[in-house]
Write an enzyme that holds these catalytic residues in place. Structure first.
Site, PDB file in Angstrom:
ATOM      1  CB  SER A  43      -0.901   0.016   1.230  1.00  0.00           C
ATOM      2  OG  SER A  43      -1.812  -1.046   1.158  1.00  0.00           O
TER       3      SER A  43
HETATM    4  N1  SAH Z   1      -1.018  -4.105   3.726  1.00  0.00           N
HETATM    5  C1  SAH Z   1      -0.367  -4.880   2.708  1.00  0.00           C
HETATM    6  C2  SAH Z   1      -1.294  -4.919   1.489  1.00  0.00           C
HETATM    7  C3  SAH Z   1      -0.961  -5.982   0.528  1.00  0.00           C
HETATM    8  S1  SAH Z   1      -2.058  -5.996  -0.879  1.00  0.00           S
HETATM    9  C4  SAH Z   1       0.948  -4.204   2.361  1.00  0.00           C
HETATM   10  O1  SAH Z   1       0.999  -2.980   2.382  1.00  0.00           O
HETATM   11  O2  SAH Z   1       1.929  -4.893   2.058  1.00  0.00           O
HETATM   12  C5  SAH Z   1      -3.355  -7.028  -0.273  1.00  0.00           C
HETATM   13  C6  SAH Z   1      -2.959  -8.438   0.033  1.00  0.00           C
HETATM   14  O3  SAH Z   1      -4.150  -9.166   0.310  1.00  0.00           O
HETATM   15  C7  SAH Z   1      -2.251  -9.166  -1.088  1.00  0.00           C
HETATM   16  O4  SAH Z   1      -1.003  -9.568  -0.618  1.00  0.00           O
HETATM   17  C8  SAH Z   1      -3.157 -10.340  -1.391  1.00  0.00           C
HETATM   18  O5  SAH Z   1      -2.411 -11.505  -1.719  1.00  0.00           O
HETATM   19  C9  SAH Z   1      -3.914 -10.492  -0.086  1.00  0.00           C
HETATM   20  N2  SAH Z   1      -5.222 -11.176  -0.170  1.00  0.00           N
HETATM   21  C10 SAH Z   1      -6.220 -10.977  -1.068  1.00  0.00           C
HETATM   22  N3  SAH Z   1      -7.258 -11.810  -0.804  1.00  0.00           N
HETATM   23  C11 SAH Z   1      -6.908 -12.525   0.299  1.00  0.00           C
HETATM   24  C12 SAH Z   1      -7.556 -13.553   1.043  1.00  0.00           C
HETATM   25  N4  SAH Z   1      -8.765 -14.017   0.727  1.00  0.00           N
HETATM   26  N5  SAH Z   1      -6.907 -14.066   2.113  1.00  0.00           N
HETATM   27  C13 SAH Z   1      -5.664 -13.628   2.447  1.00  0.00           C
HETATM   28  N6  SAH Z   1      -4.992 -12.687   1.768  1.00  0.00           N
HETATM   29  C14 SAH Z   1      -5.610 -12.125   0.709  1.00  0.00           C
END
Ligand code: SAH
Length: 281
Positions: free
Chosen positions: A116
């Site tokens: 993010s």
């Molecule tokens: N706060 C994190 C955001 C990562 S993007 C950062 O800043 O690094 C969102 C993440 O949600 C991705 O890594 C994606 O793989 C994960 N994601 C999406 N659907 C999901 C689910 N059903 N269960 C677990 N993770 C999920």
């Protein structure tokens, strides 16, 4: 166009023509503003770093310290605790090599996921600050790079408990490596901070209830299991929606009733199945 009309009428008609033109311009300007605000939320989008994000992001910087200063001076970081924790966690430790870590934009981390934007990390930390006191429990769904999970762990400290849930095993492994290089490493070693490869839509009931739940991917609707795992008196921050998304804050009152409100429009990757995420482009 008005040539066949008497002079007085012609002037009136010219006035009408001018007024219509003005109206049309105003309508076009209003439609333009609506479309702009719809496609570019008040904050840069969470979709992979678009050129617009990079050009117009307000807080981008060339160093970790100047990024934090920009977030402070803009009022995005308001509290000392959030400033302290973001100062401790250099985003460069969590972004893939070759990316520009101090750009205030989401950056691709592989597997159709992004880290993010720093202003979104700051916004979520601010919203959850009171629910990340020493000794409290936090759940980070869609933990991705582990940046926020590590921040939560530093805030709740060695008597707290933080669980990250991410459904891409490779991202979990990478997040462990990232955190090992950060100030949150001792909390990982002591077990106060842990990660699980699982579908975050079910939360992580084993360690519930949590004072703080953060969801880093956009849900089409709030999963009931996450509401169930929120402690009375606790807070959840979750992006909700499909193309148009809102960052929702859900407070569970002590009597178990919910109060929710929207903070801002956002664009996050979807909270979905592993298969759909890997298939999407
Ligand atoms: N706060 C994190 C955001 C990562 S993007 C950062 O800043 O690094 C969102 C993440 O949600 C991705 O890594 C994606 O793989 C994960 N994601 C999406 N659907 C999901 C689910 N059903 N269960 C677990 N993770 C999920």
């Amino acid at each position: 166009m008005w040539a066949g009309l008497p002079k007085g009428k012609r002037e009136t008609c010219h006035d009408i023509e001018r007024a219509s033109l003005l109206c049309l311009c105003m309508i076009l300007a209003a439609v333009g503003a609506c479309v702009r605000s719809a496609i570019s939320s008040p904050f840069p989008s969470e979709s992979p770093n678009s050129l617009m994000d990079q050009l117009f992001s307000r807080y981008s910087a060339h160093s970790h310290s100047s990024l934090i200063e920009n977030l402070k001076s803009s009022g995005t970081i308001m509290s000392k605790r959030v400033a302290d924790v973001m100062e401790k966690l250099d985003r460069a430790l969590f972004t893939p090599q070759g990316e520009m870590p101090y750009l205030d934009s989401p950056l691709p981390i592989g597997y159709n996921a992004t880290i993010s934007a720093p202003h979104m990390h700051a916004t979520c930390l601010e919203l959850l600050e009171n629910y990340l006191q020493q000794g409290m429990r936090a759940l980070d769904i869609g933990s991705g790079t582990g940046y926020l999970t590590a921040a939560f762990a530093l805030m709740v400290g060695e008597h707290g408990r933080v669980v990250g849930v991410e459904h891409i095993a490779e991202l979990v492994n990478q997040s462990l490596e990232n955190i090992k290089c950060s100030e949150a490493a001792p909390l990982l070693e002591s077990g106060c901070l842990s990660f699980h490869v699982a579908d975050g839509r079910s939360g992580w009931p084993d360690e519930a209830p949590y004072e703080s739940i953060h969801v880093g991917a956009a849900a089409s609707k709030v999963p009931q299991s996450l509401i169930d795992q929120l402690k009375p008196g606790g807070r959840m921050v979750i992006p909700v929606g499909n193309f148009f998304q809102d960052l929702l804050v859900i407070d569970k009152q002590l009597d178990g009733t919910l109060k929710q409100w929207t903070t801002t429009s956002v664009r996050y990757v979807p909270l979905t199945s592993r298969e759909s995420q890997l298939a999407s482009n």
